[in-house]
Design a protein around this motif. Structure first.
Motif, PDB file in Angstrom:
ATOM      1  N   CYS A 152       0.836  -1.197   0.000  1.00 15.37           N
ATOM      2  CA  CYS A 152       0.000   0.000   0.000  1.00 15.37           C
ATOM      3  C   CYS A 152       0.871   1.248   0.000  1.00 15.37           C
ATOM      4  O   CYS A 152       1.792   1.373   0.802  1.00 15.37           O
ATOM      5  CB  CYS A 152      -0.898  -0.018   1.235  1.00 15.37           C
TER       6      CYS A 152
ATOM      7  N   CYS B 141      -5.339  -0.557   5.876  1.00 22.08           N
ATOM      8  CA  CYS B 141      -6.155   0.668   5.848  1.00 22.08           C
ATOM      9  C   CYS B 141      -7.344   0.554   4.905  1.00 22.08           C
ATOM     10  O   CYS B 141      -8.197   1.437   4.879  1.00 22.08           O
ATOM     11  CB  CYS B 141      -5.299   1.884   5.482  1.00 22.08           C
TER      12      CYS B 141
ATOM     13  N   CYS C  55      -5.891  -3.064   0.617  1.00 17.84           N
ATOM     14  CA  CYS C  55      -4.889  -3.043   1.681  1.00 17.84           C
ATOM     15  C   CYS C  55      -5.480  -3.684   2.936  1.00 17.84           C
ATOM     16  O   CYS C  55      -6.569  -3.329   3.369  1.00 17.84           O
ATOM     17  CB  CYS C  55      -4.450  -1.610   1.968  1.00 17.84           C
TER      18      CYS C  55
ATOM     19  N   GLY D 162       0.995  -1.389   4.012  1.00 16.17           N
ATOM     20  CA  GLY D 162       0.377  -2.678   4.329  1.00 16.17           C
ATOM     21  C   GLY D 162       0.342  -3.612   3.133  1.00 16.17           C
ATOM     22  O   GLY D 162       0.558  -3.197   1.994  1.00 16.17           O
TER      23      GLY D 162
ATOM     24  N   CYS E  61       0.073   3.226   3.615  1.00 18.25           N
ATOM     25  CA  CYS E  61       0.512   2.755   4.926  1.00 18.25           C
ATOM     26  C   CYS E  61       1.543   1.643   4.848  1.00 18.25           C
ATOM     27  O   CYS E  61       2.049   1.211   5.880  1.00 18.25           O
ATOM     28  CB  CYS E  61      -0.692   2.305   5.745  1.00 18.25           C
TER      29      CYS E  61
HETATM   30 ZN   LIG Z   1      -2.836   0.775   3.444  1.00 12.17          ZN
END
Ligand SMILES: [Zn+2]
Length: 82
Positions: free
Chosen positions: A9, A45, A42, A14, A12
């Protein structure tokens, strides 16, 4: 589903995995709902990533929205400030 690698991501960091999602879009003054769209989501998030071919197919579908499989009523509300 595909083996496409979305990468991490960009918000973030992720892990992004492919899922089938429901996409709601405004198109030419109408709300269009497209179900079962493959998207990278993701796990941290919830940010979604779409492959180019998927975006093109969504645009093609929106242009032919007269072929919709069904119609739904959409409630419209106004946020009331306190
Ligand atoms: Zn994310």
């Amino acid at each position: 589903m595909s083996d496409y690698k979305y990468g991490d991501c960009s918000f973030c960091g992720g892990e992004v995995t492919e899922q089938l999602v429901t996409v709601v879009r405004f198109y030419k003054g109408r709300i269009i709902i497209i179900e079962n769209v493959p998207a990278g989501v993701c796990r941290q998030c919830g940010e979604r990533y779409y492959r180019g071919a998927v975006v093109e197919e969504m645009e093609r579908l929106m242009e032919s929205s007269s072929k919709a499989t069904r119609q739904v009523m959409v409630p419209v509300m106004e946020f009331a400030t306190c």
